[in-house]
Design an enzyme around this catalytic site. Sequence first.
Site, PDB file in Angstrom:
ATOM      1  N   HIS A  72      73.544  -6.070  94.542  1.00  0.00           N
ATOM      2  CA  HIS A  72      72.713  -7.205  94.968  1.00  0.00           C
ATOM      3  C   HIS A  72      72.919  -8.379  94.020  1.00  0.00           C
ATOM      4  O   HIS A  72      72.771  -8.237  92.815  1.00  0.00           O
ATOM      5  CB  HIS A  72      71.232  -6.824  94.935  1.00  0.00           C
ATOM      6  CG  HIS A  72      70.847  -5.893  96.036  1.00  0.00           C
ATOM      7  ND1 HIS A  72      70.763  -6.282  97.334  1.00  0.00           N
ATOM      8  CD2 HIS A  72      70.525  -4.588  96.026  1.00  0.00           C
ATOM      9  CE1 HIS A  72      70.395  -5.268  98.084  1.00  0.00           C
ATOM     10  NE2 HIS A  72      70.257  -4.214  97.313  1.00  0.00           N
ATOM     11  N   TYR A 201      60.579  -9.547  97.844  1.00  0.00           N
ATOM     12  CA  TYR A 201      59.247  -9.355  97.269  1.00  0.00           C
ATOM     13  C   TYR A 201      58.299 -10.352  97.931  1.00  0.00           C
ATOM     14  O   TYR A 201      58.530 -11.561  97.841  1.00  0.00           O
ATOM     15  CB  TYR A 201      59.271  -9.612  95.763  1.00  0.00           C
ATOM     16  CG  TYR A 201      60.069  -8.585  94.977  1.00  0.00           C
ATOM     17  CD1 TYR A 201      59.442  -7.484  94.416  1.00  0.00           C
ATOM     18  CD2 TYR A 201      61.444  -8.713  94.808  1.00  0.00           C
ATOM     19  CE1 TYR A 201      60.156  -6.525  93.710  1.00  0.00           C
ATOM     20  CE2 TYR A 201      62.174  -7.757  94.100  1.00  0.00           C
ATOM     21  CZ  TYR A 201      61.526  -6.672  93.553  1.00  0.00           C
ATOM     22  OH  TYR A 201      62.235  -5.734  92.859  1.00  0.00           O
ATOM     23  N   PRO A 293      55.773  -0.509  89.221  1.00  0.00           N
ATOM     24  CA  PRO A 293      57.143  -0.526  89.742  1.00  0.00           C
ATOM     25  C   PRO A 293      57.671  -1.905  90.142  1.00  0.00           C
ATOM     26  O   PRO A 293      58.857  -2.050  90.435  1.00  0.00           O
ATOM     27  CB  PRO A 293      57.065   0.399  90.970  1.00  0.00           C
ATOM     28  CG  PRO A 293      55.627   0.451  91.335  1.00  0.00           C
ATOM     29  CD  PRO A 293      54.854   0.257  90.071  1.00  0.00           C
ATOM     30  N   LYS A 297      61.743  -1.407  86.683  1.00  0.00           N
ATOM     31  CA  LYS A 297      62.196  -1.185  85.312  1.00  0.00           C
ATOM     32  C   LYS A 297      62.076   0.269  84.826  1.00  0.00           C
ATOM     33  O   LYS A 297      62.716   0.651  83.835  1.00  0.00           O
ATOM     34  CB  LYS A 297      61.390  -2.074  84.346  1.00  0.00           C
ATOM     35  CG  LYS A 297      61.756  -3.531  84.428  1.00  0.00           C
ATOM     36  CD  LYS A 297      63.091  -3.814  83.769  1.00  0.00           C
ATOM     37  CE  LYS A 297      63.753  -5.083  84.253  1.00  0.00           C
ATOM     38  NZ  LYS A 297      64.860  -4.912  85.169  1.00  0.00           N
ATOM     39  N   TYR A 385      65.201  -9.426  85.381  1.00  0.00           N
ATOM     40  CA  TYR A 385      65.449  -8.537  86.513  1.00  0.00           C
ATOM     41  C   TYR A 385      66.741  -7.735  86.320  1.00  0.00           C
ATOM     42  O   TYR A 385      66.782  -6.535  86.606  1.00  0.00           O
ATOM     43  CB  TYR A 385      65.517  -9.362  87.809  1.00  0.00           C
ATOM     44  CG  TYR A 385      65.382  -8.502  89.033  1.00  0.00           C
ATOM     45  CD1 TYR A 385      64.159  -7.931  89.381  1.00  0.00           C
ATOM     46  CD2 TYR A 385      66.471  -8.230  89.856  1.00  0.00           C
ATOM     47  CE1 TYR A 385      64.019  -7.119  90.496  1.00  0.00           C
ATOM     48  CE2 TYR A 385      66.345  -7.427  90.979  1.00  0.00           C
ATOM     49  CZ  TYR A 385      65.120  -6.876  91.278  1.00  0.00           C
ATOM     50  OH  TYR A 385      64.982  -6.061  92.387  1.00  0.00           O
TER      51      TYR A 385
HETATM   52  P1  FAD Z   1      60.172  11.947  85.666  1.00  0.00           P
HETATM   53  O1  FAD Z   1      61.047  11.448  86.752  1.00  0.00           O
HETATM   54  O2  FAD Z   1      58.712  11.963  85.878  1.00  0.00           O
HETATM   55  O3  FAD Z   1      60.680  13.412  85.303  1.00  0.00           O
HETATM   56  C1  FAD Z   1      59.958  14.278  84.437  1.00  0.00           C
HETATM   57  C2  FAD Z   1      60.256  15.717  84.783  1.00  0.00           C
HETATM   58  O4  FAD Z   1      59.562  16.577  83.885  1.00  0.00           O
HETATM   59  C3  FAD Z   1      59.774  16.088  86.187  1.00  0.00           C
HETATM   60  O5  FAD Z   1      60.812  16.709  86.896  1.00  0.00           O
HETATM   61  C4  FAD Z   1      58.594  17.011  85.941  1.00  0.00           C
HETATM   62  O6  FAD Z   1      58.454  17.992  86.957  1.00  0.00           O
HETATM   63  C5  FAD Z   1      58.970  17.638  84.606  1.00  0.00           C
HETATM   64  N1  FAD Z   1      57.805  18.149  83.858  1.00  0.00           N
HETATM   65  C6  FAD Z   1      56.568  17.606  83.770  1.00  0.00           C
HETATM   66  N2  FAD Z   1      55.771  18.356  83.007  1.00  0.00           N
HETATM   67  C7  FAD Z   1      56.510  19.416  82.595  1.00  0.00           C
HETATM   68  C8  FAD Z   1      56.236  20.541  81.779  1.00  0.00           C
HETATM   69  N3  FAD Z   1      55.017  20.731  81.250  1.00  0.00           N
HETATM   70  N4  FAD Z   1      57.223  21.437  81.581  1.00  0.00           N
HETATM   71  C9  FAD Z   1      58.455  21.253  82.110  1.00  0.00           C
HETATM   72  N5  FAD Z   1      58.781  20.198  82.894  1.00  0.00           N
HETATM   73  C10 FAD Z   1      57.817  19.278  83.125  1.00  0.00           C
HETATM   74  N6  FAD Z   1      62.223   2.575  88.185  1.00  0.00           N
HETATM   75  C11 FAD Z   1      63.315   1.747  88.223  1.00  0.00           C
HETATM   76  O7  FAD Z   1      64.008   1.610  87.205  1.00  0.00           O
HETATM   77  N7  FAD Z   1      63.678   1.069  89.367  1.00  0.00           N
HETATM   78  C12 FAD Z   1      62.933   1.164  90.514  1.00  0.00           C
HETATM   79  O8  FAD Z   1      63.310   0.585  91.541  1.00  0.00           O
HETATM   80  C13 FAD Z   1      61.738   1.989  90.484  1.00  0.00           C
HETATM   81  N8  FAD Z   1      60.976   2.130  91.585  1.00  0.00           N
HETATM   82  C14 FAD Z   1      59.908   3.007  91.561  1.00  0.00           C
HETATM   83  C15 FAD Z   1      59.149   3.135  92.706  1.00  0.00           C
HETATM   84  C16 FAD Z   1      58.047   4.004  92.717  1.00  0.00           C
HETATM   85  C17 FAD Z   1      57.217   4.126  93.960  1.00  0.00           C
HETATM   86  C18 FAD Z   1      57.731   4.782  91.546  1.00  0.00           C
HETATM   87  C19 FAD Z   1      56.558   5.761  91.549  1.00  0.00           C
HETATM   88  C20 FAD Z   1      58.509   4.661  90.411  1.00  0.00           C
HETATM   89  C21 FAD Z   1      59.597   3.767  90.390  1.00  0.00           C
HETATM   90  N9  FAD Z   1      60.387   3.610  89.263  1.00  0.00           N
HETATM   91  C22 FAD Z   1      61.439   2.722  89.276  1.00  0.00           C
HETATM   92  C23 FAD Z   1      60.087   4.385  88.045  1.00  0.00           C
HETATM   93  C24 FAD Z   1      60.974   5.655  87.895  1.00  0.00           C
HETATM   94  O9  FAD Z   1      60.900   6.436  89.048  1.00  0.00           O
HETATM   95  C25 FAD Z   1      60.539   6.474  86.671  1.00  0.00           C
HETATM   96  O10 FAD Z   1      60.482   5.620  85.563  1.00  0.00           O
HETATM   97  C26 FAD Z   1      61.500   7.653  86.388  1.00  0.00           C
HETATM   98  O11 FAD Z   1      61.260   8.702  87.291  1.00  0.00           O
HETATM   99  C27 FAD Z   1      61.333   8.213  84.971  1.00  0.00           C
HETATM  100  O12 FAD Z   1      62.160   9.338  84.788  1.00  0.00           O
HETATM  101  P2  FAD Z   1      61.773  10.486  83.765  1.00  0.00           P
HETATM  102  O13 FAD Z   1      62.892  11.486  83.851  1.00  0.00           O
HETATM  103  O14 FAD Z   1      61.450   9.910  82.451  1.00  0.00           O
HETATM  104  O15 FAD Z   1      60.424  11.113  84.327  1.00  0.00           O
HETATM  105  C1  DHB Z   2      62.372  -0.381  94.652  1.00  0.00           C
HETATM  106  C2  DHB Z   2      61.341  -0.184  93.828  1.00  0.00           C
HETATM  107  C3  DHB Z   2      60.926  -1.233  93.052  1.00  0.00           C
HETATM  108  O1  DHB Z   2      59.947  -1.071  92.176  1.00  0.00           O
HETATM  109  C4  DHB Z   2      61.500  -2.467  93.122  1.00  0.00           C
HETATM  110  O2  DHB Z   2      61.044  -3.473  92.360  1.00  0.00           O
HETATM  111  C5  DHB Z   2      62.549  -2.656  93.951  1.00  0.00           C
HETATM  112  C6  DHB Z   2      62.981  -1.593  94.731  1.00  0.00           C
HETATM  113  C7  DHB Z   2      62.855   0.743  95.485  1.00  0.00           C
HETATM  114  O3  DHB Z   2      62.229   1.816  95.492  1.00  0.00           O
HETATM  115  O4  DHB Z   2      63.870   0.582  96.155  1.00  0.00           O
END
Ligand code: FAD
Ligand code: DHB
Length: 390
Positions: A72, A201, A293, A297, A385
């Site tokens: 993009h 957005y 979100p 980031k 961004y």
């Molecule tokens: P998680 O993905 O939460 O993974 C943690 C893992 O640890 C999980 O699998 C969990 O089951 C496991 N766990 C938890 N507790 C335990 C335990 N006690 N023992 C063993 N395992 C355990 N970010 C972006 O950069 N761009 C985006 O566009 C974006 N959009 C988003 C949209 C939505 C709707 C949401 C909710 C989030 C979005 N994010 C986005 C954020 C992104 O999804 C998270 O920051 C990302 O998942 C973080 O990864 P992580 O591996 O640190 O944590």
């Molecule tokens: C998505 C999530 C976001 O938070 C964002 O800013 C842009 C896109 C996504 O899930 O695609």
Amino acid sequence: MRTQVVIIGAGPSGLLLGQLLHKAGIANIILERQSGDYVLSRIRAGILEQVTVDLLHEAGVGQGVDAGGTVHHSIELVFSGQRHPIDVHGLTGGKVVTAYGQTEVTRDLMAARAEAGLQTVYEAAQVQPQGFEGDKPFVTYEKDGATHRIDCDFIAGCDGFHGVSRASVKDMVKEFERVYPFGWLGVLSDTPPVSPHAIVYGNSERGFSLCSMRSLTRSRYYVQCPLSDKVEDWSDARFWDELRRRLDPELAERIVTGPSIEKSIAPLRSFVAEPMRFGRLFLAGDAAHIVPPTGAKGLNLAATDVKYLAGALIERFLERSDAGIDHYSQRCLRRIWRAERFSWWLTSLMHRFPDTEGFGQKIQEAELDYLVNSRALSTSLAENYVGLPL
Ligand code: FAD
Ligand code: DHB
């Protein structure tokens, strides 16, 4: 059992760290509370900064994003019924973001881990990091009715916001938090994205909306909703109708609707835990910080934590230097707070706040007007961004 690094959590942070350490010859085991299928069923992030794409390549899993990602060059802001393109590519001297789902990133990393024959224990219960304040850390867990113990040199807490790692150091962390008075209702559908080359957005009097994508045939849309809403309150028809009403007439007309293949509500929160290192235990990703979100980031910040942590552990194991691990927390937190600021700002600018009417609403409208007419503020949005430099 013994390994060099025990990683708690097989989300993107844990899997990416495991792969980077493995590439450097450092043995690691991942303990995950859920099943692999469950981890893949959580629909979350979709937008990757170049830093994250580069890191996937470094980890040897860049083919998926190269083949399936969509670059993009711009984003679009919709307010007062009109669209305003922000030329992110032009304003940042050629930088872009890539649409590629977190599910796909996770799947690519899982496949690489399986291919390398690395150990991941799924459905590990009662995972407990221990002894990390001394020099003999270990992790215990339960599986198939037995208690297991893995001795190690370091523990990486990559277990997300609700994980056990931060909970085990709760007396030693300082927490900073802001909870927002609304959530995001997200829908995934196998329909072509309304805007295949820009994320949209929207801020309307009915609330925030977002048009994103996973591929040229799969869309991801969100609308701001009250925290009291339940997914069952939202039929597909109600969702599409609401989304259309929050966009400008041309986009509303162009949206291709279809059955949802996933629908969920996520609360919005800003959160930072300091520090991120406790002796031989490190926190990375959502275990240490959450952003709303809006700025896309969260996953990107998790990837940078992992880059710094992998670098620090490699330095320690291969060069016997503690410099990287000693500076880990400080290095991460500087970038984290800047992303927290950006995500908070964009959230404040694009949502309708239940307690803000009159003056606050007028200020928001003035800021949107200023943003799209000021090269300086548009550049600030664009450079945040695409991701601030490491
Ligand atoms: P998680 O993905 O939460 O993974 C943690 C893992 O640890 C999980 O699998 C969990 O089951 C496991 N766990 C938890 N507790 C335990 C335990 N006690 N023992 C063993 N395992 C355990 N970010 C972006 O950069 N761009 C985006 O566009 C974006 N959009 C988003 C949209 C939505 C709707 C949401 C909710 C989030 C979005 N994010 C986005 C954020 C992104 O999804 C998270 O920051 C990302 O998942 C973080 O990864 P992580 O591996 O640190 O944590
Ligand atoms: C998505 C999530 C976001 O938070 C964002 O800013 C842009 C896109 C996504 O899930 O695609």
